[in-house]
Design an enzyme around this catalytic site. Structure first.
Site, PDB file in Angstrom:
ATOM      1  N   LEU A  11       0.970  -1.280  -0.055  1.00 48.99           N
ATOM      2  CA  LEU A  11      -0.018   0.095  -0.017  1.00 48.99           C
ATOM      3  C   LEU A  11       0.833   1.452   0.083  1.00 48.99           C
ATOM      4  CD1 LEU A  11      -2.664  -1.178   2.652  1.00 48.99           C
ATOM      5  CD2 LEU A  11      -2.892  -1.267   0.109  1.00 48.99           C
ATOM      6  N   SER A  12       0.312   2.423  -0.292  1.00 49.97           N
ATOM      7  CA  SER A  12       1.312   3.630  -0.488  1.00 49.97           C
ATOM      8  C   SER A  12       1.887   3.999   1.030  1.00 49.97           C
ATOM      9  CB  SER A  12       0.402   4.834  -0.597  1.00 49.97           C
ATOM     10  OG  SER A  12      -0.690   5.165  -0.016  1.00 49.97           O
ATOM     11  N   GLU A  13       1.187   3.515   2.218  1.00 49.64           N
ATOM     12  CA  GLU A  13       1.959   3.635   3.488  1.00 49.64           C
ATOM     13  C   GLU A  13       1.579   2.525   4.172  1.00 49.64           C
ATOM     14  OE1 GLU A  13       3.655   7.309   2.289  1.00 49.64           O
ATOM     15  OE2 GLU A  13       1.511   6.773   2.196  1.00 49.64           O
ATOM     16  N   THR A  14       2.379   2.070   4.912  1.00 50.35           N
ATOM     17  CA  THR A  14       2.125   1.185   6.286  1.00 50.35           C
ATOM     18  C   THR A  14       2.341   1.958   7.432  1.00 50.35           C
ATOM     19  OG1 THR A  14       2.342  -0.812   5.000  1.00 50.35           O
ATOM     20  CG2 THR A  14       2.709  -1.109   7.366  1.00 50.35           C
TER      21      THR A  14
END
Length: 230
Positions: free
Chosen positions: A48-51
């Protein structure tokens, strides 16, 4: 699963009230510090774009804790600030863990951030980044396929480039060459590019955010970018 330890991972769609909309982020709550390489592997697998990785900083039961360490990783690198994954992290703590506090404090690489539970949702307090006008980096402008613009500015805190176009349609129709963007050695000075224009009522402005240097070609909606846009 890390050896004998299992880490719970939540996935939250931020900035939306509809399932499968908005910007998804993963949230991991850690009891102990893990090696950075392991955090990066987890973020890469989540893709995902961020974790977001949370770790309590108080010797209390989790539901009584107010202060957490918070770090954010894209699938390829750690980033110093992320809005939607912070919102996702606060959502998990307030509504899944059922934290007893109405305000959370996050220790991050961008300083102390707060999240307050309010009647209509969660309010984040982020550091504003005042962009300064600069000479346009023509190689990046060309790679994004921009031919005409009002001005270009740069946020020193976020290392985000802001390109102001003349109208909304120009923003919507952009088709950047991401491979060409990645070939430009800009990563140390530029983490991402916002392209914006005035919006049609009731919207003040519209924007798109590109960050191929950190593994995100286009992010659906970006909280950190709004510290520059604001």
């Amino acid at each position: 699963n890390t050896g004998r330890k299992t880490i719970s991972i939540y996935q939250v769609d931020a900035f939306t009230k509809e399932p499968f909309k908005g910007n998804p982020a993963a949230v991991c709550i850690l009891q102990n510090k893990l090696e950075d390489d392991l955090l990066q592997f987890i973020a890469s697998e989540m893709n995902l774009s961020e974790t977001a990785f949370l770790r309590p900083l108080e010797e209390k039961p989790l539901e009584e804790t107010k202060t957490f360490s918070l770090r954010w990783f894209t699938p390829t690198v750690e980033v110093p600030l992320c809005g939607h994954a912070t919102l996702a992290a606060a959502t998990v703590l307030f509504y899944d863990i059922n934290i007893l506090k109405d305000e959370l404090m996050f220790e991050t690489k961008s300083g102390i951030l707060s999240a307050k539970k309010e009647k209509n949702g969660i309010c984040l307090d982020f550091p504003q980044d005042e962009p300064i006008e600069i000479s346009p980096p023509q190689d990046i402008i060309s790679a994004i396929a921009i031919t005409n613009f009002k001005n270009v500015a740069y946020g020193k805190r976020t290392k985000i480039l802001l390109v102001h176009l003349f109208n909304e349609e120009d923003v919507k129709s952009l088709k950047p060459n991401y491979e060409l963007m990645k070939s430009i050695r800009a990563r140390e000075k530029i983490k991402g590019v916002i392209v914006t224009a005035s919006g049609m009522p009731p919207y003040h402005f519209i924007s798109r955010f590109f960050a191929p240097w950190v593994g995100i070609n286009e992010d659906p909606v970006t909280g950190a970018a709004h510290t520059v846009l604001a």
